[in-house]
Design an enzyme around this catalytic site. Structure first.
Site, PDB file in Angstrom:
ATOM      1  N   LEU A 104       0.900  -1.150   0.000  1.00 53.75           N
ATOM      2  CA  LEU A 104       0.000   0.000   0.000  1.00 53.75           C
ATOM      3  C   LEU A 104       0.939   1.200   0.000  1.00 53.75           C
ATOM      4  O   LEU A 104       1.926   1.213   0.736  1.00 53.75           O
ATOM      5  CB  LEU A 104      -0.842   0.025   1.283  1.00 53.75           C
ATOM      6  CG  LEU A 104      -2.171  -0.720   1.313  1.00 53.75           C
ATOM      7  CD1 LEU A 104      -2.786  -0.611   2.703  1.00 53.75           C
ATOM      8  CD2 LEU A 104      -3.140  -0.181   0.276  1.00 53.75           C
ATOM      9  N   ASP A 105       0.631   2.209  -0.815  1.00 55.09           N
ATOM     10  CA  ASP A 105       1.513   3.378  -0.860  1.00 55.09           C
ATOM     11  C   ASP A 105       1.696   3.968   0.527  1.00 55.09           C
ATOM     12  O   ASP A 105       0.828   3.824   1.388  1.00 55.09           O
ATOM     13  CB  ASP A 105       0.883   4.503  -1.706  1.00 55.09           C
ATOM     14  CG  ASP A 105       0.708   4.075  -3.129  1.00 55.09           C
ATOM     15  OD1 ASP A 105       1.474   3.206  -3.564  1.00 55.09           O
ATOM     16  OD2 ASP A 105      -0.203   4.607  -3.783  1.00 55.09           O
TER      17      ASP A 105
END
Ligand code: DC
Length: 485
Positions: A104-105
């Protein structure tokens, strides 16, 4: 622990889904206390009985599966050189060396799974298996029906097609009731970098917050930000099943498309001396057939690295074997290739250092180390379609592999390649040094008592010095296609 059905023990151990475990049992690959069990219905006690798959104990390493609600600002990596918080640092340690499944960023939040089960990681992150994921997204301005439909049809961004499965206006809690025009529920299968942010930028919107709320059957639920919980065996099983179902779904817009219509043979064994072109061939084959690559040389290199760090010489065979067995060596699959973890640290990029380079052959000659690593390699190969690269794959690790290649190239050709590689890794090596390096390595690898480098029985020999890379790859693909049903 209570006595349980064998297939349940195997699936709980993360070896395979229950259904695949049944197939493994019927195929005669599973044994309890040394006796093959090839009928269904047998039970065993996972605490007391020694259960093996293809001769390798399956319960030696217990797996752990954790769901975490990642806060924004936390990295989806195992460690960070700058000491910033990572998803792994948020989960209570229990000795298992966890890694995140996918990413996930940094600024995104929500559900992420952590585990030490490489099989599940690979299944869930492989482009062929991508399960549906759902994200709750706040945007800076409302997006009308037309804009939402564009995202579902697909948009182009920097040469890539980005596409959502569904886009719905919802409330800030994700409910379809009382929708707020600035909150979207976006479902997609793809895992392209920053896919949602990029596709929304194409329709002129900026993402304010982005929270993943579902991965296949697993929902974020009531987990507070920064909190985690262990998954139940049923949830793990459901993730396995979802990933496998996804693999059989028509691919639509996903990329790149491995040829899935027919059953290609696997595992594929590739052997040959140093710099004979094994990695080039292996990479092309995993790309083409959607397999995973395990470069077994990296495992020997990791043992060498750990031994060097602990100042253990190769002459101390017992300690070297203990390093291979209990030193926290683990494999994690990313982008079809295998990364090597040592006690949770991803050391893959450290394994080509001159120190490791100079000593690895000596550690690879230790029979006890080989026994341990061969067992791990067989277990890996039993769990997914793969290409294994090394010096003893077709002869010792997978003598029954349906396709085996052995690559040759003259010493001069290999010394030139080695020099080029060294330059790529930022080292300077003269032609004579490269040549000495290569021949020294060959002598140790071919004359050692334990599994010397040989042309395995049934291997197809290719001289990669005579053919260019494309011709070598085309020839190997033709061999595989011939055996495809
Ligand atoms: O392929 P490589 O250079 O990364 O291999 C490192 C060392 O490990 C080399 O000396 C050969 C040895 N090796 C081995 O003995 N058996 C394997 N299956 C793979 C590598």
């Amino acid at each position: 622990m209570p006595v349980e059905r064998l297939q349940k023990i195997l699936s709980n151990a993360g070896v395979a889904s229950r259904r695949s475990a049944e197939a493994m049992i019927v195929a005669g690959r599973v044994a309890v206390n040394g006796k093959t069990v090839d009928t269904l219905g047998a039970r065993a006690d996972p605490d007391r009985d020694e259960i093996t798959l293809d001769g390798t104990p399956v319960l030696r390493e217990r797996y752990r599966y954790v769901a975490l609600n990642k806060p924004a600002g936390v990295l989806s990596t195992t460690r960070d050189d700058r000491g910033r918080p990572t998803v792994v640092s948020l989960v209570e340690a229990t000795g298992a060396t966890l890694h995140p499944v996918g990413r996930l960023d940094l600024e995104s939040e929500g559900l992420i799974v952590l585990t030490n089960d490489g099989t599940l990681t690979e299944l869930l992150t492989h482009p062929r298996h991508e399960v549906r994921k759902e994200y709750l997204v706040a945007i800076d301005q409302p997006l009308g029906k037309r804009g939402r439909e564009r995202l579902v049809r697909g948009v182009r961004h920097e040469g890539e097609r980005l596409k959502a499965d569904a886009v719905q206006v919802v409330s800030p809690s994700g409910s379809p009731e009382q929708p707020d025009p600035r909150w979207l529920l976006v479902a997609l299968h793809g895992g392209r970098k920053r896919e949602i942010r990029r596709m929304l930028s194409v329709v002129g919107r900026r993402v304010v917050t982005l929270r993943r709320i579902r991965i296949g059957p697993l929902a974020l639920g009531m987990l507070a930000s920064g909190e985690s919980r262990d998954l139940s065996p049923e949830e793990v099983e459901a993730l396995y099943e979802a990933a496998k179902r996804a693999a059989t779904r028509p691919r639509g817009s996903m990329s790149p498309a491995p040829d899935m219509k027919r059953e290609h043979p696997h595992p594929i064994a590739i052997d040959g001396p140093a710099a004979s072109g094994k990695s080039t061939l292996a990479r092309a084959l995993v790309e083409r057939f959607g397999y995973v690559l395990l470069d077994t040389g990296l495992m020997y290199r990791a043992v060498a690295l750990a031994a060097l760090r602990g100042e253990v010489p190769a002459s101390d065979a017992a300690t070297c074997a203990a390093i291979a067995r209990e030193g926290g060596l683990a494999l994690a699959v990313a982008d079809r290739e295998t990364r090597i973890l040592l006690a949770g640290e991803d050391v893959t990029d450290l394994l080509r250092s001159p120190e490791v380079e100079a000593s690895v052959s000596a550690y690879a000659a230790v029979a006890e180390v080989r026994r341990e690593l061969v067992a791990q390699q067989r277990l890996f190969a039993a769990q997914r379609p793969c290409v294994l690269v090394g010096r003893d794959i077709g002869s010792v690790v997978l003598p029954k592999a349906p396709v085996k290649f052995y690559l040759h190239a003259s010493e001069a050709v290999r010394a030139r390649r080695r020099g080029e590689q060294a330059a790529e890794w930022g080292e300077r090596q003269s032609a004579s040094e490269a040549s000495r390096d290569i021949s020294g390595r060959d002598v140790t690898d071919s004359t050692r008592a334990a599994s010397p480098l040989v042309v395995p029985e049934g291997a197809i020999e290719i001289d990669s010095g005579e053919l260019d890379a494309d011709a070598m790859i085309a020839r190997a693909i033709a061999v595989i296609e011939e055996q495809t049903t």
